[in-house]
Design an enzyme around this catalytic site. Sequence first.
Site, short mmCIF file in Angstrom:
data_model
loop_
_atom_site.label_atom_id
_atom_site.label_comp_id
_atom_site.label_asym_id
_atom_site.label_seq_id
_atom_site.Cartn_x
_atom_site.Cartn_y
_atom_site.Cartn_z
N GLU A 36 0.61 -9.81 -1.45
CA GLU A 36 0.81 -9.60 -0.02
C GLU A 36 2.23 -10.02 0.40
OE1 GLU A 36 -0.50 -7.97 2.19
OE2 GLU A 36 0.12 -8.83 4.09
N LYS A 39 1.10 2.64 11.37
CA LYS A 39 0.13 1.54 11.42
C LYS A 39 -1.24 1.98 10.95
CE LYS A 39 -1.06 -2.65 12.78
NZ LYS A 39 -0.63 -3.66 11.81
N LYS A 86 4.79 -7.41 2.12
CA LYS A 86 5.46 -7.65 3.40
C LYS A 86 6.96 -7.44 3.26
CE LYS A 86 3.01 -7.42 5.74
NZ LYS A 86 1.68 -7.21 5.39
N CYS A 125 -0.77 10.65 13.44
CA CYS A 125 0.14 10.81 14.55
C CYS A 125 -0.58 10.25 15.76
CB CYS A 125 0.46 12.28 14.79
SG CYS A 125 0.99 13.11 13.30
N ARG A 184 1.66 4.58 15.27
CA ARG A 184 0.98 5.59 14.45
C ARG A 184 1.97 6.55 13.76
NH1 ARG A 184 -4.40 5.76 15.97
NH2 ARG A 184 -4.69 7.78 14.99
N GLU A 189 7.88 -3.65 2.63
CA GLU A 189 7.67 -2.68 3.72
C GLU A 189 8.65 -2.85 4.88
OE1 GLU A 189 3.75 -2.44 5.49
OE2 GLU A 189 3.47 -4.57 5.32
N HIS A 236 4.29 -10.99 -20.59
CA HIS A 236 3.80 -9.75 -21.21
C HIS A 236 4.65 -8.55 -20.79
CE1 HIS A 236 0.42 -11.86 -22.90
NE2 HIS A 236 0.22 -12.42 -21.71
N TRP A 245 4.07 11.55 12.58
CA TRP A 245 4.39 11.00 11.26
C TRP A 245 4.17 12.16 10.31
CZ3 TRP A 245 1.74 10.02 6.61
CH2 TRP A 245 2.43 9.17 5.72
N ASN A 265 -3.52 15.43 15.75
CA ASN A 265 -3.44 14.31 14.81
C ASN A 265 -4.46 14.59 13.71
OD1 ASN A 265 -3.37 11.75 13.54
ND2 ASN A 265 -5.04 11.05 14.86
N GLY A 266 -4.03 14.53 12.45
CA GLY A 266 -4.96 14.76 11.34
C GLY A 266 -4.37 15.75 10.36
C1 AGP Z 1 0.12 -3.59 6.15
O1 AGP Z 1 1.26 -4.34 6.39
C2 AGP Z 1 0.33 -2.21 5.93
N1 AGP Z 1 1.14 -1.60 6.88
C3 AGP Z 1 -0.78 -1.36 5.35
O2 AGP Z 1 -0.79 -1.65 4.00
C4 AGP Z 1 -2.22 -1.50 5.90
O3 AGP Z 1 -2.72 -2.76 5.58
C5 AGP Z 1 -3.10 -0.40 5.29
O4 AGP Z 1 -2.61 0.85 5.68
C6 AGP Z 1 -4.55 -0.53 5.66
O5 AGP Z 1 -4.76 -0.38 7.03
P1 AGP Z 1 -6.13 -0.81 7.70
O6 AGP Z 1 -6.28 -2.27 7.48
O7 AGP Z 1 -5.98 -0.44 9.14
O8 AGP Z 1 -7.23 -0.04 7.02
#
Ligand code: AGP
Length: 614
Positions: free
Chosen positions: A487, A609, A491, A2, A27, A494, A510, A77, A103-104
């Site tokens: 990747e 994030k 993208k 958060c 966050r 997400e 397979h 969050w 936060n935590g």
């Molecule tokens: C990336 O698009 C993501 N939102 C997520 O996978 C991110 O890369 C992951 O949480 C790792 O974060 P960091 O690089 O800050 O450790």
Amino acid sequence: MCGIVGYVGNKSVVDILIDGLEQLEYRGYDSSGIAVMCDTEIKVYKAIGKLKNLREELCGHEKEFSSTTMGIGHIRWATHGAPTLLNAHPHTCNCGNLVVVHNGIIENYKELREDLAKSGCVFKSQTDTEAVAHLVARKYAQCKDLKEAVRLASYEIEGAYALCVMHNECKNTLVITKRNAPLLIGIGDNEFYAASDVPAIIKHTNKAVYLEDNQIAELTPESMEIVDIENNKINPKIEILPWEPVALSKMGYKHFMLKEIHEQPDVIRNILVGRLHAPDEHVVLNEVKLNHETLTHLERIQIIACGTSLHAAMIGKYLIESFCGISVDVEASSEYIYRKTVTNERTLVIGVSQSGETADTLTAIKQAKAKGAHILIVTNRPDSAMAREADSLIPVNAGIEVSVAATKSYIAQLMAFYLLALYMSEIKDSIAPSTLTSLKTELMLLPQKIEQILSQKDNIQNVARNYANTKDFIFIARGINYPTALEGALKLKEISYINATGYPAGELKHGPIAMLDETMPVLSILMNGSVYEKLLSNSEEAKARNARMIALTNSRDEKLNYLFEHIIKVPDVQELFSPIIAIVPLQLLAYYIAEFLGKDVDQPRNLAKSVTVE
Ligand code: AGP
């Protein structure tokens, strides 16, 4: 996972809190709230959903808090308890005199709740945080000193936390503390800010103190007093923050993600500055402390990361093994921390993280450090918790990345691995000088090639239009671009919520090939090089099952026109550098599909994030 903010000073506090929370929306954004010290008592305002709902909630209450100059705020969050009003922060003790934002994760919250309930505390929410509100209030009732109450409570709280606390009886005093979660204090003129991250305060001040674990700070407009958990006074180290406020503007782009995609050529140029001047010069990595002796004694390299950073790590493995001949393992941090790894003084452990705060990676790094490994951190945040654990550091200098979907930080991480692999190969003398020069020449040309792709983004937008209504999406590739396929799929899923998967193309037959029919798009990352022909034949297999074929390619082979319904062309590049070129159209494809679908591109549902909880 958060964001928290706090302020005590002489300015009207509500805008400071809300603006700060806006900068922390990356966050978490499923509910938010503030508590402000009004003339007679603390008032709490909360809303479910995005921060704009809290803004609306505050409308009409302006008179109540027009003269308030102290408050705390939170953007959530959800971890413990659904995103409801009752679970939103700030949380209060029973009498409402004490408020807290957190936060935590409080790991022993169940035990604390049971214990506190026995002594009469009534819990209104399902959160772990509410236990802290009751616990600190109980300590305060005994000692009548808020800082002391927080300090005493710290002994009983287990887990990760950053906390801001206010009490009705302490009209000018904000108390904050942290353990394994980020928290910094911004210093102004007769005012102090507290925040989970720099963007929340940088508009107001660039002077800051990074609170360390188990330190407790008491902030009043005139004073800042910091103690450790044993009540020893701490002399804070004041730092000047490097970030510019302008970095947080969308600069005319519709979304931060699009802006950040466009920043990638400059991100590459930035990371090269001071590290690679010319193709015939050595790579300079000032903060990397590896030398010939350490590399000769090295038994293995382990790279640990999560999400997008994990995909960069997989390409890092490919590069280091190709350039230096050292064996590299790559593992998701969340797996690494729960098994017995073979890690010792002869291991180089590379942690990759945009934020430098991801809980799983941070824990993995600490474990590896305790086993004597040399820790190298690749991060966009040289001021982060991970960076502070590092023996060696590569700051990737991508600038603040606001969009939850990582784009420019991924490119920057890849660049860090190119530089690191070249740097290590120079120390080990494992590549012929002429090859090194040609690799470096190509590296320095990458920004122009990305600019070329960006200038043709309309083509990618057109392709995207054709696939916006698909339910599933498959990305295939081989060799160094297999992580690119992962990747690209990450993208897309997400930000568009389309079920997308990346496969090494050789694996198609397979199992996954069973899913192919005329409704399934298959995007083949068909870059010239050692696996081109193999991938072409895998693409033909998919086409034979009627899949909707898309090529992302730098080949000019005419026969591709018969095989693929859509072709996204990219500039030619040596195979080793193709992941940098190939990812940009995939970022754009995901962006445009999500945009067509009207999704919240910068803040996708359920994500945050910076994942500061395990
Ligand atoms: C990336 O698009 C993501 N939102 C997520 O996978 C991110 O890369 C992951 O949480 C790792 O974060 P960091 O690089 O800050 O450790």
